[in-house]
Structures are given as C-alpha cells and as structure tokens.
Design a protein around this motif. Structure first.
Motif: not given
Length: 355
Positions: A58-69
């Motif tokens: 869950d933490f990694l998915r959260l960071l992926d969304h931030f990085n992509e945005n």
C-alpha cells in the motif's frame, strides 16, 4: 508533534535509510525509491502516527501515485493544464492521470481517517489526524468553522505531496551536485568528521557548528530552485504595483527562479558556489533573496520540517558513505529532466561506499 519529537523521528528514519544503502553492497543503484520512502515515512509518522515498511504494498502504491503526479505536473502537459484548464479538460492526454491518481490517494487517506475516528481518544491525540478530528468535534456547531472532513483529506494530501516530493527531490539533486563537485563534498566530509565524528548520530544542534555544510545546503536549494514559479497566490486587496493596479483577487505567481538567479544578489548565479552563503570569515550568512519555500507570510507550511529533514538525512548519509558516480564528474548533467511545477533531476545511478 514538537521540534524535538520530529527530530527524533527523522533521525530514526535516516538510520533506516542508511541500512538500506548498506544493503546495496557498493553496487550501482538509483536512489529515488529509497529516498522517497524515507522522506514520506516522516510525513506518515506526523500525519498517521506510524511509519511503513519499505516493501509495504500500500505504501509503495501511494508513493507511485505521488511520483507520477509530480512528473506529469512538471511536464508540458501540466503546464498547459495550468494555462488552459477548461480546454485541457476535454483534450486527451496524460494530464488526466493526475486526477485518477488523486482519487486513489483520496480514498487511501479517507480510509486512514475512518480508522482514526473509530480509535480516537480525545485525551491522547497521536498525530495530525487525531488533532484535526478533535478540533472538528469542538467546532461542529460553528457554521464558519474550517474544520471539516474534506478539509482534513485535502490538508493531509497537501502535507504528503508537498512534504515528500520536494524534499526527496532536493536530496537526490544534492547527491548529484556533491558528485559533480568533489572538492565541495570533501569539505563537507571534513566538517562532519570534525564536528560529529564517525559514531554519534547527527542532530539539529550540530548545524550551528557546521557553517560550510549549512552554506552547501542553502546553495543547493538556491541553485536547483525546486519550484521555479513557486505556487499561485492572490492579492487580498487592490494593490498598486509599478504603475499597474492589481485588483483584489488577482492571481499572482512569484518567479522564485528570477530571485535565485539575480546577479545583484548572488555572484555568478548560474554556477554552484557555497560562498554565496559564507562571509569573509567563513561564517554562515543568509540572504533576503533566498526563498525556496516562497516569499512572505504564506511561506510553505512544511518549511521547518523540510529544513530539518534535508540537514539530518544528508549529514547522516555523508557521515557513513562516500558517493561514487558511474561517469566522470564533468559528465554529470545537472539540467532538469523537465521543468514545470518543479525541476525534476535526470535519473541516475551511483555507488555508496562505506567511509
């Protein structure tokens, strides 16, 4: 939530990051994921009252969304959306992914808020969400209150987005700059060895005794200007400015890059030079033109936290490791991969070798 407790959290997370760097065994790696996880975990501790394992799905998915945005918002698509929002709403393109990612982030934060609501002890708040929920209850009869669930979701999102991307990007740029200028890195190593030594973890109090390291950090922030246009503001009253009248409510964008690149304020501003923040006695000196966290009273909410993180993470890593680039220093490219909302450094790999 005070300075001392946050300092301790950053120190603990910095040691976790050092352990992850040790695991690379001197092999080349891209630091983006590890650095983002470490910085974001500090925000998690403040907002959610907990840190996440670096491999938590869950933490990694959260960071992926931030990085992509952050990448999309710093691309031409993000720039066009800021200029022509209504037109871009109906045109296809990657900018629509920003809103899909945001919805996933909103759902994640909303779930955490619901958990806090079920486990809230008003006499013993654990984190930012608890404190906000308590204030919501206290002001629930006030029609003018700003404390609502949606405000909590957005405030939490802003703390995460502002507190993760800018600080982690600054740290990655720091690695690149110190590899490109090994003579600067050598002086930082010398100061760390003299003031802190090889064993004791760095603390905020050390910064007062480390003017050169402090000057390097300030110069890094000036040189990269992580948010070149700052963030939009609005004038609160009719404002005359240089022969023009800015009516109340006019949007204003402060061009931070123009201030950080002003030759009347900084010598040869296109070059990296820590002397911009040192006086003739080699003592640290600040500058009124230094404003990476924006100008005026509406300074970045997380400025204090970011200052602590950048110093403690960088000092802890440099105390333990020497950076080894995979190319000669002269070939290290410091120009951003893209420039929009932020300046995003080019992807790179390096080695970290125990000192």
């Amino acid at each position: 939530m005070g300075t001392k407790s946050i300092e301790k959290r950053i120190q603990e997370e910095a040691q976790c990051l050092v352990q992850e760097f040790h695991k690379t065994g001197g092999a080349p790696f891209n630091p983006i994921n590890l650095v983002c996880r470490a910085v974001s975990n500090v925000i998690c501790a403040v907002v959610f009252g907990q840190r996440y394992d670096y491999e938590d799905a869950d933490f990694l998915r959260l960071l992926d969304h931030f990085n992509e945005n952050f990448k999309i918002m710093s691309s031409i698509w993000g720039e066009l959306y800021n200029i022509f929002p209504r037109l871009m709403d109906i045109l296809p393109g990657p900018h629509h992914q920003i809103f899909r990612n945001f919805e996933k982030l909103r759902q994640f934060i909303a779930e955490r808020i619901r958990w806090h609501q079920h486990h809230l002890d008003p006499q013993d708040p654990r984190d930012f969400i608890d404190c906000f929920l308590i204030r919501m209850e206290q002001e629930k009869q006030d029609p003018l209150s700003h404390f609502h669930t949606e405000t909590l979701v957005m405030s939490t999102h802003n703390l995460f987005f502002g507190g993760t991307e800018t600080t982690s990007t600054t740290l990655r740029y720091s690695f690149l700059i110190l590899m490109k200028y090994p003579e600067v890195a050598a002086q930082v190593y010398e100061e760390i060895d003299h003031v802190i030594g090889p064993e004791r973890p760095p603390c905020l109090a050390d910064r007062k005794s480390m003017p050169y390291t402090d000057a390097v950090i300030y110069e890094i922030q000036r040189f990269i200007t992580i948010l070149p246009m700052g963030l939009p503001r609005a004038v609160t009253r009719d404002t005359p400015f240089r022969g023009f009248l800015l009516p109340k409510g006019t949007n204003v964008i402060p061009l931070l890059s123009s201030v950080h690149g002003d030759p009347t304020q900084f010598k040869d501003p296109a070059s990296f030079n820590p002397a911009n923040f040192l006086d003739e006695e080699k003592a640290f000196k600040s500058s009124e033109a230094f404003m990476p966290f924006a100008p005026g009273k509406r300074i970045c909410l997380g400025a204090g936290l970011a200052r602590m993180e950048i110093f403690l993470f960088l000092a802890t890593i440099l105390q333990r490791f020497a950076f080894q680039p995979l190319v000669p220093p002269a070939e290290i490219d410091l120009t951003p991969l893209c420039t929009g909302l932020g300046n995003v450094p080019r992807p790179f790999e390096f080695r970290v070798l125990p000192r």
